[in-house]
Design a protein around this motif. Sequence first.
Motif, short mmCIF file in Angstrom:
data_model
loop_
_atom_site.label_atom_id
_atom_site.label_comp_id
_atom_site.label_asym_id
_atom_site.label_seq_id
_atom_site.Cartn_x
_atom_site.Cartn_y
_atom_site.Cartn_z
N ARG A 399 0.97 -1.14 -0.11
CA ARG A 399 0.06 -0.06 0.00
C ARG A 399 1.06 1.17 -0.12
O ARG A 399 0.48 2.34 -0.58
CB ARG A 399 -0.88 -0.19 1.18
CG ARG A 399 -1.86 1.17 1.42
CD ARG A 399 -2.69 1.04 2.56
NE ARG A 399 -3.69 2.04 2.67
CZ ARG A 399 -4.60 2.21 3.71
NH1 ARG A 399 -4.57 1.19 4.69
NH2 ARG A 399 -5.56 3.20 3.79
N ASN A 493 -5.28 -1.15 -8.10
CA ASN A 493 -5.98 0.10 -7.58
C ASN A 493 -5.06 1.31 -7.79
O ASN A 493 -5.52 2.39 -8.01
CB ASN A 493 -6.62 -0.02 -6.21
CG ASN A 493 -7.96 -0.85 -6.42
OD1 ASN A 493 -8.32 -1.18 -7.42
ND2 ASN A 493 -8.49 -0.98 -5.12
N TYR A 619 -9.67 4.65 -5.64
CA TYR A 619 -9.68 3.24 -5.38
C TYR A 619 -8.68 3.21 -4.11
O TYR A 619 -7.78 3.82 -3.88
CB TYR A 619 -9.36 2.35 -6.43
CG TYR A 619 -10.26 2.49 -7.78
CD1 TYR A 619 -11.09 1.29 -7.78
CD2 TYR A 619 -10.23 3.24 -8.78
CE1 TYR A 619 -11.75 1.15 -8.59
CE2 TYR A 619 -11.10 3.12 -9.69
CZ TYR A 619 -12.05 2.16 -9.84
OH TYR A 619 -12.79 2.07 -10.78
N ASP A 620 -9.26 2.26 -3.33
CA ASP A 620 -8.43 1.92 -1.96
C ASP A 620 -7.12 0.92 -2.36
O ASP A 620 -7.32 -0.09 -2.80
CB ASP A 620 -9.12 1.05 -0.98
CG ASP A 620 -8.49 1.29 0.45
OD1 ASP A 620 -7.61 0.41 0.65
OD2 ASP A 620 -9.17 1.78 1.19
N ARG A 621 -5.93 1.65 -2.07
CA ARG A 621 -4.67 0.93 -2.54
C ARG A 621 -4.32 -0.39 -1.70
O ARG A 621 -3.43 -1.10 -1.96
CB ARG A 621 -3.38 1.99 -2.47
CG ARG A 621 -3.34 2.84 -3.46
CD ARG A 621 -2.12 3.43 -3.52
NE ARG A 621 -0.90 2.49 -3.73
CZ ARG A 621 0.46 2.73 -3.76
NH1 ARG A 621 0.71 3.91 -3.35
NH2 ARG A 621 1.39 1.74 -3.83
N ARG A 622 -4.85 -0.77 -0.72
CA ARG A 622 -4.64 -1.76 0.21
C ARG A 622 -5.17 -3.06 -0.65
O ARG A 622 -4.52 -4.27 -0.14
CB ARG A 622 -5.45 -1.71 1.61
CG ARG A 622 -6.75 -2.25 1.62
CD ARG A 622 -7.57 -2.17 2.79
NE ARG A 622 -7.76 -0.51 3.12
CZ ARG A 622 -8.11 -0.10 4.20
NH1 ARG A 622 -7.90 -0.98 5.45
NH2 ARG A 622 -8.51 1.10 4.45
N ASN A 629 -11.12 -5.32 -5.20
CA ASN A 629 -10.59 -3.88 -5.76
C ASN A 629 -11.77 -3.32 -6.06
O ASN A 629 -11.90 -2.01 -5.72
CB ASN A 629 -9.18 -4.06 -6.70
CG ASN A 629 -9.92 -5.32 -7.64
OD1 ASN A 629 -10.38 -4.72 -8.49
ND2 ASN A 629 -8.89 -6.40 -7.77
N HIS A 633 -14.58 -0.04 -4.11
CA HIS A 633 -14.70 1.08 -4.64
C HIS A 633 -16.29 1.54 -4.85
O HIS A 633 -16.77 2.77 -4.54
CB HIS A 633 -14.19 1.47 -6.01
CG HIS A 633 -14.32 2.56 -6.65
ND1 HIS A 633 -15.08 3.02 -8.02
CD2 HIS A 633 -13.71 3.90 -6.44
CE1 HIS A 633 -15.16 4.07 -8.05
NE2 HIS A 633 -14.10 4.84 -7.17
N GLU A 636 -17.56 2.49 -1.62
CA GLU A 636 -17.42 4.02 -1.13
C GLU A 636 -18.37 4.93 -1.89
O GLU A 636 -18.89 5.76 -1.37
CB GLU A 636 -15.99 4.38 -1.59
CG GLU A 636 -15.58 5.59 -1.11
CD GLU A 636 -14.75 5.61 0.27
OE1 GLU A 636 -14.61 6.72 0.82
OE2 GLU A 636 -13.98 4.49 0.49
N PHE A 683 -10.99 -2.59 5.84
CA PHE A 683 -11.71 -1.74 5.10
C PHE A 683 -13.08 -1.43 5.66
O PHE A 683 -13.69 -0.20 5.77
CB PHE A 683 -11.69 -2.19 3.82
CG PHE A 683 -12.49 -1.23 2.93
CD1 PHE A 683 -11.69 -0.21 2.34
CD2 PHE A 683 -13.72 -1.50 2.54
CE1 PHE A 683 -12.71 0.91 1.52
CE2 PHE A 683 -14.40 -0.60 1.47
CZ PHE A 683 -13.81 0.58 1.13
N ASN A 686 -12.99 0.70 8.77
CA ASN A 686 -12.49 2.21 8.36
C ASN A 686 -13.72 3.00 7.80
O ASN A 686 -13.96 3.96 8.15
CB ASN A 686 -11.58 2.13 7.24
CG ASN A 686 -10.09 1.67 7.86
OD1 ASN A 686 -9.90 1.46 9.04
ND2 ASN A 686 -9.28 1.36 6.93
#
Length: 705
Positions: A399, A493, A619-622, A629, A633, A636, A683, A686
Amino acid sequence: MLGMCRGRRKFLLATFAVLFVPVLTWLYLSAASFQAVKSIALSPLEPQLGTVPSLGGRDRLALEGRVREVEEENLALRRELSQPPRHPRPHRHAGRHGNQSRTSSTEEGTGDNDGQRAGAPGNGSDCAQQPPVDKCETIHVAIVCAGYNASRDVVTLVKSVLFHRRNPLHFHFITDAIAQQILASLFHTWMVPAVRVDFYDADELKSEVSWIPNKHYSGIYGLMKLVLTKTLPPDLQRVIVLDTDITFATDIAELWAVFHKFKGQQVLGLVENQSDWYLGNLWKNHRPWPALGRGFNTGVILLLLDRLRKLRWEQMWRLTAERELMSMLSTSLADQDIFNAVIKQNPFLVYQLPCFWNVQLSDHTRSEKCYKDVSDLKLQRTLSELDEDDPCYEFRRERFTVHRTHLYFLHYEHEPAQDGTDVTLVAQLSMDRLQMLEAICKHWEGPVSLALYLSDAEAQQFLRYAQGSEVLMSRGNVGYHIVYKEGQFYPVNLLRNVALKQVNTPYVFLSDIDFLPMYGLYEYLRKSVVQLDMTNTKKALVVPAFETLRYRLSYPKSKAELLSQLDMGTLFTFRYHVWTKGHAPTNFAKWRTATTPYRVQWEADFEPYVMVRRDSPEYDRRFVGFGWNKVAHVMELDAQEYEFVVLPNAYMIHMPHAPSFDITKFRSNKQYRVCLKTLKEEFQQNMSRRYGFAALKYMTADNSS
């Protein structure tokens, strides 16, 4: 003026010696002959000599002695002439022979500024630009290398050394049977000139260090640098010791020349450790081995072997290790801990190398001597906070990996339409999907932003491919952004974010490279912007996704033709047989007869392909490689109250291809799946913290991906 005269005197003396030596050599060789008439063939570099009558025994011995003296003086003068001029300095030890060879001398070196790279510009002399080491002098390099992985890594090191070098090289490899077999075959078939390779059996050395408990991942091989004075040939006076993961960016002769800078009892050349490890403040109860300040890193070492042997190095490090192990119980950093403990007690042994000789790309905060970029330091602090024992450490580290990125690798030119409806197709790809580019360009006439994940060599291949394609070269509105390979995962991502950030239109169509959009989708989406009032509302327009198992497909030119192929079994709804939940909320049954856009609700694992405003969330890099992936998104988007609207006359078709490397890892590696599940749960937590009560449904939804 005095310096000029001295230089002229040296030159004249050297000239005299050069002229005089062949004559003496001729006499000497003739005197050594006990036969009357015989021709002696020398090396190609020497002239052919005739014969002369033999001399008497006493005369011959005297002549031989004189020849040796002149040869030694001539060699010393040649080497001195090859060095940059310096100011005369008194000898550090009285009685030292004035004509001693520089290559074996342990006197103070030629550099006036300690710590400066040998041969660096700025000395104000033409001589300073000459090589710091005689071009015929052999440079010795020792490397401990065991197993398949290290054997592969060391090839990069050797290549980097060979790329810059001008001197003969002698590699000393301390290896196990596997590495010796691999490297012996490699060098035998490589046939590099002026390179000699010797191998030393690591199994014979294990008993020398096996008594030391070591927690470092390198195991017993990480301790073998300690016994190099005993392992390497007794007549070898100095050696550069390197880890297998080192890469050289300059001529190794510059590092070899640093030996001349050693003074007094200095026998070890090392770079200061660039992490906080030896300061002992990385975590609670962190207790490192004793070290001088930050300590020294042993990835690059200069060993003055002859002096180390005289100092009884073997006894010195053994006594130190035995004493410290009584309280430390084991080493954490293998040989590095013991080297530092010895230096702590005997600081006079070390010559501190400038930090550029061992730039340590570690996970810890780097030394301010070599790194001034504050953002880079912040990155390293972040990485140092990660737990390396975490089974998902590599996922978490990815990440924060910074990838070298070359934006707009090819010419790009596109002015968005003035009506505010323009939309850019966004996608990412690797080399194995390159064949899709021409087809996509034929199906989508609007602007495109692509992130390509390539190595340096692949980037050049792509350049040749693109320049040779009439289809690609006819399009100036396709932005190609190269993200260079780094790490073990496909940063899907990150790539999407790179492509997304380079969009200059108000809307983006978030697609994948293995989908072909229907003909005319670009214009259809632009019209939908107006019809659905995208400017004043938060909508995600869903383009229904289908797939074919046929490599050759008669692409449907209308919705009616697509429905016909669905009924015939030529097409299917996307992933209906392996991952129904991903697109089930699209409601394909309703779409078949729909003539107007219709709204659908978010459901767990929903991952449609959508058109949204350019300022939509990243996009979430984790999430790297395969899995979750796009799901994250879309979640979100829903959390930010985007409304999902399915377009009744839009479609895209997934084209068949071989499984990606990442999906293969997902299917075959249990730990991969476990880590993906862990990241997914984090995620969701979060999301709950960011969006509060509204995000509760994400925690309770049945996310079984």
